[in-house]
Design a protein around this motif. Sequence first.
Motif, PDB file in Angstrom:
ATOM      1  N   CYS A   1       0.740  -1.203   0.223  1.00 56.19           N
ATOM      2  CA  CYS A   1       0.154  -0.160  -0.014  1.00 56.19           C
ATOM      3  C   CYS A   1       0.911   1.076  -0.008  1.00 56.19           C
ATOM      4  O   CYS A   1       1.927   1.331   1.091  1.00 56.19           O
ATOM      5  CB  CYS A   1      -0.842   0.057   1.232  1.00 56.19           C
ATOM      6  N   PRO A   2       0.828   1.982  -1.073  1.00 60.38           N
ATOM      7  CA  PRO A   2       1.459   3.326  -1.080  1.00 60.38           C
ATOM      8  C   PRO A   2       1.217   4.289   0.088  1.00 60.38           C
ATOM      9  O   PRO A   2       1.849   5.332   0.286  1.00 60.38           O
ATOM     10  CB  PRO A   2       1.294   3.930  -2.402  1.00 60.38           C
ATOM     11  N   GLY A   3       0.102   4.075   0.725  1.00 65.39           N
ATOM     12  CA  GLY A   3      -0.222   5.219   1.741  1.00 65.39           C
ATOM     13  C   GLY A   3      -1.516   6.135   1.004  1.00 65.39           C
ATOM     14  O   GLY A   3      -1.878   5.747  -0.184  1.00 65.39           O
TER      15      GLY A   3
ATOM     16  N   LEU B   1       0.266  12.493   1.806  1.00 64.62           N
ATOM     17  CA  LEU B   1       1.450  11.843   1.234  1.00 64.62           C
ATOM     18  C   LEU B   1       1.704  12.661  -0.211  1.00 64.62           C
ATOM     19  O   LEU B   1       0.651  12.575  -0.923  1.00 64.62           O
ATOM     20  CB  LEU B   1       1.802  10.737   1.187  1.00 64.62           C
ATOM     21  N   SER B   2       2.922  12.925  -0.515  1.00 62.12           N
ATOM     22  CA  SER B   2       3.095  13.238  -1.930  1.00 62.12           C
ATOM     23  C   SER B   2       3.284  12.026  -2.819  1.00 62.12           C
ATOM     24  O   SER B   2       3.439  11.036  -2.363  1.00 62.12           O
ATOM     25  CB  SER B   2       4.578  14.199  -1.842  1.00 62.12           C
ATOM     26  N   PRO B   3       3.340  12.267  -4.190  1.00 59.06           N
ATOM     27  CA  PRO B   3       3.493  11.105  -4.865  1.00 59.06           C
ATOM     28  C   PRO B   3       5.002  10.400  -4.679  1.00 59.06           C
ATOM     29  O   PRO B   3       4.943   9.031  -4.657  1.00 59.06           O
ATOM     30  CB  PRO B   3       3.575  11.579  -6.139  1.00 59.06           C
TER      31      PRO B   3
ATOM     32  N   THR C   1       7.821   2.919  -0.661  1.00 63.19           N
ATOM     33  CA  THR C   1       7.767   1.252  -0.592  1.00 63.19           C
ATOM     34  C   THR C   1       7.866   0.737  -1.949  1.00 63.19           C
ATOM     35  O   THR C   1       8.559  -0.372  -1.953  1.00 63.19           O
ATOM     36  CB  THR C   1       6.742   1.104   0.385  1.00 63.19           C
ATOM     37  N   PRO C   2       7.052   1.192  -2.878  1.00 68.63           N
ATOM     38  CA  PRO C   2       7.144   0.297  -4.255  1.00 68.63           C
ATOM     39  C   PRO C   2       8.534   0.245  -4.643  1.00 68.63           C
ATOM     40  O   PRO C   2       9.113  -0.716  -5.388  1.00 68.63           O
ATOM     41  CB  PRO C   2       6.457   1.149  -5.171  1.00 68.63           C
TER      42      PRO C   2
ATOM     43  N   ALA D   1       3.701  -1.748   3.777  1.00 63.32           N
ATOM     44  CA  ALA D   1       3.207  -0.290   3.840  1.00 63.32           C
ATOM     45  C   ALA D   1       4.385   0.253   4.620  1.00 63.32           C
ATOM     46  O   ALA D   1       4.850  -0.393   5.608  1.00 63.32           O
ATOM     47  CB  ALA D   1       2.061  -0.244   4.594  1.00 63.32           C
ATOM     48  N   GLU D   2       4.936   1.503   4.180  1.00 65.36           N
ATOM     49  CA  GLU D   2       6.296   2.108   4.892  1.00 65.36           C
ATOM     50  C   GLU D   2       7.305   1.341   5.093  1.00 65.36           C
ATOM     51  O   GLU D   2       7.823   1.174   6.213  1.00 65.36           O
ATOM     52  CB  GLU D   2       5.570   2.701   6.336  1.00 65.36           C
TER      53      GLU D   2
END
Length: 235
Positions: free
Chosen positions: A187-189, A202-204, A210-211, A228-229
């Motif tokens: 999950c990118p957040g 969060l910014s892009p 994490t990706p 995540a994170e």
Amino acid sequence: MSGQDQRLQPVLVTGANRGIGAAIATGLARLGHPVAVGARRISDADDLIRSMPAQSMSVALDITDASSVRAAVDDVVEHFGRIGILVNNAGGHYDLNARASEVDDAEALDALEINLLGAWRMMREAIPHMRAQQWGRIVNVSSRAGSFAESERNAPAYSVSKAALNMLTVQIAAELRDSGILVNACCPGWVRTNMGGPEADLSPADGADTPIWLATLPDDGPSGGFFAERTESPW
Ligand SMILES: NC(=O)c1ccc[n+]([C@@H]2O[C@H](COP(=O)([O-])OP(=O)(O)OC[C@H]3O[C@@H](n4cnc5c(N)ncnc54)[C@H](OP(=O)(O)O)[C@@H]3O)[C@@H](O)[C@H]2O)c1
């Protein structure tokens, strides 16, 4: 494969023309990877690669179209000689505030088509190339919305499709155990993009962290997990 070869592994990022995908593509290019920017409209990818290193390429890619997926992977392999890293970032059908009991077949199928089958098609085409070199990294950009432990249950078709993507990650990772190919979901957040909206925290670039970490895991890194994170997260 030597460490130098791994650093040079080419990457294909889906949905890389904007949002988190653009940040993942840019971040991996900055680390020195040859990056293929996948986008439905090739002109959108061309716009991004103008600001990226010369070895970057744009590739037309609609993940809902099997022939487009095949052609895109073939293009990348022809251009870079191989494909080592696949980031399944493209996603959609965020049906925030829809009622699960009212989602119709067309809506459910649309979410599954993009978020599940799109990633599945990509992996089907890319994995044989990774198997051939006994090395690969696959990152499925999923969402906590698809986590049974954490979903807030407010985007039904989207959440179901991401839960299915999470299970697909487990299945493919198990199949590829000991193959040299590591497969993880993340999950990118909550990220400020068209999907996340302007209020997201969060910014892009933050969302890409994490990706990118999963795309560049060392050989003894995890596989078959949800992160995540940079931390393992409950399914
Ligand atoms: N933003 C968040 O807060 C958040 C949170 C959790 C998870 N995620 C996940 O993160 C990923 C990226 O999201 P984002 O926020 O960056 O979304 P976004 O700004 O809406 O971008 C989505 C990207 O996916 C592409 N795409 C959609 N359908 C496609 C298709 N059929 N074929 C190829 N590309 C397609 C879009 O291309 P076009 O430009 O052509 O439409 C665009 O490049 C998604 O998987 C999303 O589910 C996002």
